[in-house]
Design an enzyme around this catalytic site. Structure first.
Site, PDB file in Angstrom:
ATOM      1  N   ASP A  68       0.825  -1.205   0.000  1.00  0.00           N
ATOM      2  CA  ASP A  68       0.000   0.000   0.000  1.00  0.00           C
ATOM      3  C   ASP A  68       0.862   1.258   0.000  1.00  0.00           C
ATOM      4  OD1 ASP A  68       0.943  -0.497   2.551  1.00  0.00           O
ATOM      5  OD2 ASP A  68      -1.019  -0.917   3.393  1.00  0.00           O
ATOM      6  N   ASP A 119      -7.593  -2.256  14.206  1.00  0.00           N
ATOM      7  CA  ASP A 119      -8.992  -2.460  13.817  1.00  0.00           C
ATOM      8  C   ASP A 119      -9.158  -3.655  12.881  1.00  0.00           C
ATOM      9  OD1 ASP A 119      -7.875  -1.528  11.486  1.00  0.00           O
ATOM     10  OD2 ASP A 119      -9.201   0.195  11.246  1.00  0.00           O
TER      11      ASP A 119
HETATM   12  C1  F6R Z   1       1.241  -1.409   5.954  1.00  0.00           C
HETATM   13  C2  F6R Z   1       0.127  -2.332   6.166  1.00  0.00           C
HETATM   14  C3  F6R Z   1      -0.690  -2.202   7.391  1.00  0.00           C
HETATM   15  C4  F6R Z   1       0.140  -2.375   8.665  1.00  0.00           C
HETATM   16  C5  F6R Z   1      -0.731  -2.203   9.893  1.00  0.00           C
HETATM   17  C6  F6R Z   1       0.040  -2.441  11.169  1.00  0.00           C
HETATM   18  O1  F6R Z   1       1.880  -1.702   4.731  1.00  0.00           O
HETATM   19  O2  F6R Z   1      -0.126  -3.167   5.354  1.00  0.00           O
HETATM   20  O3  F6R Z   1      -1.710  -3.175   7.354  1.00  0.00           O
HETATM   21  O4  F6R Z   1       0.721  -3.665   8.628  1.00  0.00           O
HETATM   22  O5  F6R Z   1      -1.244  -0.906   9.892  1.00  0.00           O
HETATM   23  O6  F6R Z   1       1.002  -1.449  11.332  1.00  0.00           O
HETATM   24  P1  F6R Z   1       2.099  -1.586  12.474  1.00  0.00           P
HETATM   25  O7  F6R Z   1       2.938  -2.767  12.122  1.00  0.00           O
HETATM   26  O8  F6R Z   1       2.884  -0.312  12.407  1.00  0.00           O
HETATM   27  O9  F6R Z   1       1.365  -1.768  13.751  1.00  0.00           O
END
Ligand code: F6R
Length: 222
Positions: A68, A119
């Site tokens: 993303d 979430d």
């Molecule tokens: C980012 C992505 C998101 C993150 C998620 C968790 O490329 O795909 O789904 O994996 O927001 O983020 P963290 O690891 O920072 O808690």
């Protein structure tokens, strides 16, 4: 059902991820990696970089597709996922920058690493997302913008409102999905992912339908 592995900490999760991906690259030098950003995969990327260098693994043909990207940030912004993927993956591993794309739109047959939002989002597919494939423009949930404000001086107003993400259908086409989650803040989302019904309210619950998904969590997230 996904296989669930409970580890001591992010370093142990990173070692598991690194061994798995390093062996894949040895067997398939032009492997395609799906790449997440955020905090969860950082130790895994560091561990993989160590193995690649220690075992002199040729990564020149490896391709990568990020999950993303924020919309509205210049590519050169340090928190754009373009910058982040280059800083945390391309440079430490020594990948060919020409072979790494942010965001990706072709992933079939790739192993893919992901984190999970508090979430339950995967990629930036927020609750309510369909199982559609392709790369889509989405609005970030308020909770995600609150969670990600830590990357923007704690200021939610600097966190973009919109993003582009691989759809859940595209993520589900990866040959092997690896989801990493650490800390108590992820426990509820992991419970919904593993033990709740498959539902758009928890996008990550789609992993229950994937033939080869591995969820690696620490005790707090478990
Ligand atoms: C980012 C992505 C998101 C993150 C998620 C968790 O490329 O795909 O789904 O994996 O927001 O983020 P963290 O690891 O920072 O808690």
């Amino acid at each position: 059902m996904p296989e669930i592995i409970i580890v001591k900490d992010e370093a142990e999760a990173g070692e598991l991820y690194a061994r798995c991906v390093a062996d894949l690259i040895k067997a398939k030098p032009d492997a395609v990696l799906g790449l997440a950003t955020g905090s969860s995969p950082l130790a895994a990327y560091q561990a993989l970089a160590r193995v690649v260098h220690d075992e002199a693994i040729d990564v020149s043909a490896v391709r990568g597709f990020a999950l993303d990207e924020y919309l509205g940030l210049p590519l050169t912004h340090p928190e754009s996922y373009h910058s982040t993927i280059h800083r945390t993956v391309v440079e430490p591993l020594g990948l060919d920058p020409e072979k790494v794309h942010v965001p990706g739109d072709v992933l079939e047959g790739a192993p893919l690493e992901d984190g999970i939002g508090t979430d339950g989002h995967i990629g930036f597919n927020e609750p309510g997302s369909s199982l559609a494939s392709g790369t889509r423009v989405k609005t970030l949930a308020e909770q995600t913008r609150i969670d990600n404000a830590r990357f923007f001086d704690g200021d939610i107003n600097q966190v973009p409102m919109h993003c582009i993400t691989q759809g859940i259908g595209t993520i589900m086409k990866a040959r092997h999905l690896v989801l990493l989650a650490f800390g108590a803040g992820k426990a509820e989302a992991i419970e919904e992912t593993c033990e709740g019904g498959v539902s758009a309210f928890c996008p990550a619950s789609a992993l229950q339908m994937h033939p080869h998904a591995t969820i690696i969590v620490d005790e707090e997230a478990a």
